[in-house]
Design a protein around this motif. Structure first.
Motif, PDB file in Angstrom:
ATOM      1  N   GLU A 137       5.867  -3.076 -13.344  1.00  0.00           N
ATOM      2  CA  GLU A 137       5.008  -2.566 -12.085  1.00  0.00           C
ATOM      3  C   GLU A 137       4.019  -1.673 -12.938  1.00  0.00           C
ATOM      4  O   GLU A 137       3.480  -1.586 -11.566  1.00  0.00           O
ATOM      5  N   ASP A 141       1.025  -1.780 -10.910  1.00  0.00           N
ATOM      6  CA  ASP A 141       0.105  -1.167  -9.573  1.00  0.00           C
ATOM      7  C   ASP A 141      -1.647  -0.578 -10.661  1.00  0.00           C
ATOM      8  O   ASP A 141      -2.842  -0.490  -9.925  1.00  0.00           O
ATOM      9  N   TYR A 180       5.879  -9.419  -7.662  1.00  0.00           N
ATOM     10  CA  TYR A 180       5.567  -7.386  -6.980  1.00  0.00           C
ATOM     11  C   TYR A 180       4.046  -7.088  -6.667  1.00  0.00           C
ATOM     12  O   TYR A 180       3.252  -6.267  -6.416  1.00  0.00           O
ATOM     13  N   ARG A 184       2.043  -5.984  -4.359  1.00  0.00           N
ATOM     14  CA  ARG A 184       1.153  -4.649  -3.893  1.00  0.00           C
ATOM     15  C   ARG A 184      -0.116  -4.753  -3.406  1.00  0.00           C
ATOM     16  O   ARG A 184      -0.384  -4.052  -2.698  1.00  0.00           O
ATOM     17  N   LYS A 187      -0.456  -5.858  -0.092  1.00  0.00           N
ATOM     18  CA  LYS A 187       0.395  -4.510   1.303  1.00  0.00           C
ATOM     19  C   LYS A 187      -0.675  -3.272   0.899  1.00  0.00           C
ATOM     20  O   LYS A 187      -0.591  -2.571   2.474  1.00  0.00           O
TER      21      LYS A 187
END
Length: 329
Positions: A137, A141, A180, A184, A187
């Motif tokens: 993650e 990110d 993820y 991410r 989103k």
């Protein structure tokens, strides 16, 4: 000459064009794609390569049965000064794209975040290849926030097949890493990084639709490539002419430069960035001779070209993934 014949998209035209069209400025990407196809066809040597691969690391945290890495003569990680020198020259010469990987796992480099940020500040299109195991993650990110152009994820098979090939990685954990990353990105309303998933054909041949149905949910493009048995005797394609000498340069972790992705290709080494610029090597006598040998149908005079996986018939395309795992190469 066939261009990009070794890349086999297993996807819809719509997803294919979205993958390339959403990596940045569409006009620049479109022009680059035209150059990518036209320059090799007409043997046009541009002022500077269209693309440079920078091997930030040749080390890897996996040992997959079909991988050639176990036969590498040496491995290591690129130092910061060499990396900056290469990227700076690419910036100065106005290159469109660089890739921060070649034979190893880029995410094993302790300064890979710095390298990605440094590159994105200077080059329009920046990517790297990964086995996905380290796309945590935190990494996801970062990649979304920094705006990496795309990430190529080696993802051979699904379920137990993936687990056997990609040990110690587990399918569901790696799948969650991609899920993820994509969620991410979406989103936050970002277009990048685009996500390309790649498998060898034997890993999906039993049920390719199942692979597509599952992996298309966490990717933007799926590529399924032929298997290469590196231990098989060469079977040269008589009229093969390689596209690479008119497109790209590859810089190994130690600064050694060549014009293709062939591994252990000492006889086509063009020099080292510690001693020469990429531009000098791109227009140098050694690469010009290699281009001439290809144009004249004499490439087999070079050992590396004679055994190259791109210029040889690929046997064993019906081999099962179980046989590959058992054979170990």
């Amino acid at each position: 000459m066939k261009i990009n014949f070794h890349q086999n998209p297993y996807d819809s035209p719509e997803r294919f064009w979205k993958f390339y069209g959403k990596q940045g400025d569409f006009l620049s990407a479109f022009i680059n794609r035209i150059q990518w196809y036209e320059y090799p066809l007409y043997h046009f040597v541009s002022d500077f390569p269209l693309h440079v691969d920078i091997e930030t690391s040749s080390k890897c945290n996996m040992s997959c049965p079909m991988c050639f890495r176990k036969n590498l003569k040496e491995s290591g990680q690129m130092d910061w000064e060499t990396f900056c020198k290469v990227v700076d020259e690419c910036k100065e010469m106005g290159i469109y794209s660089i890739r921060l990987s070649w034979r190893g796992e880029a995410l094993t480099h302790p300064r890979i975040f710095d390298m990605i940020e440094y590159s994105i500040e200077k080059i329009p299109n920046v990517s790297f290849l990964t086995n996905t195991f380290l796309v945590t993650e935190k990494v996801a990110d970062f990649l979304v926030d920094v705006g990496l152009s795309y990430i190529g994820c080696s993802f051979d098979g699904i379920g137990s097949i993936y687990n056997r090939i990609r040990s110690p990685a587990k399918f569901e954990e790696s799948y969650e890493n991609l899920r993820y990353l994509k969620s991410r990105r979406d989103k936050l309303g970002r277009a990048k990084p685009r996500i390309r998933v790649c498998s060898i054909w034997p890993a999906v041949s039993n049920d390719p639709q199942a692979y597509y149905d599952r992996m298309s949910k966490v990717s933007d493009l799926i590529v399924v490539n032929n298997y290469k048995n590196f231990s098989a005797p060469p079977a040269p394609i008589p009229d093969f002419v390689c596209q690479y000498p008119w497109e790209r340069l590859i810089v190994a972790f130690n600064g050694r430069v060549q014009c293709c992705t062939g591994w252990n290709s000492d006889d086509i080494s063009l020099g080292n960035v510690a001693e020469k610029s990429l531009c000098e090597m791109w227009h140098g006598d050694k690469l010009n001779r290699l281009r001439s040998l290809h144009r004249e149908g004499r490439r087999l005079e070079l050992e590396s070209c004679s055994i190259c996986r791109h210029g040889n018939e690929l046997t064993d395309q019906s081999i099962s993934i179980e046989e590959i795992i058992e054979r170990g190469f």
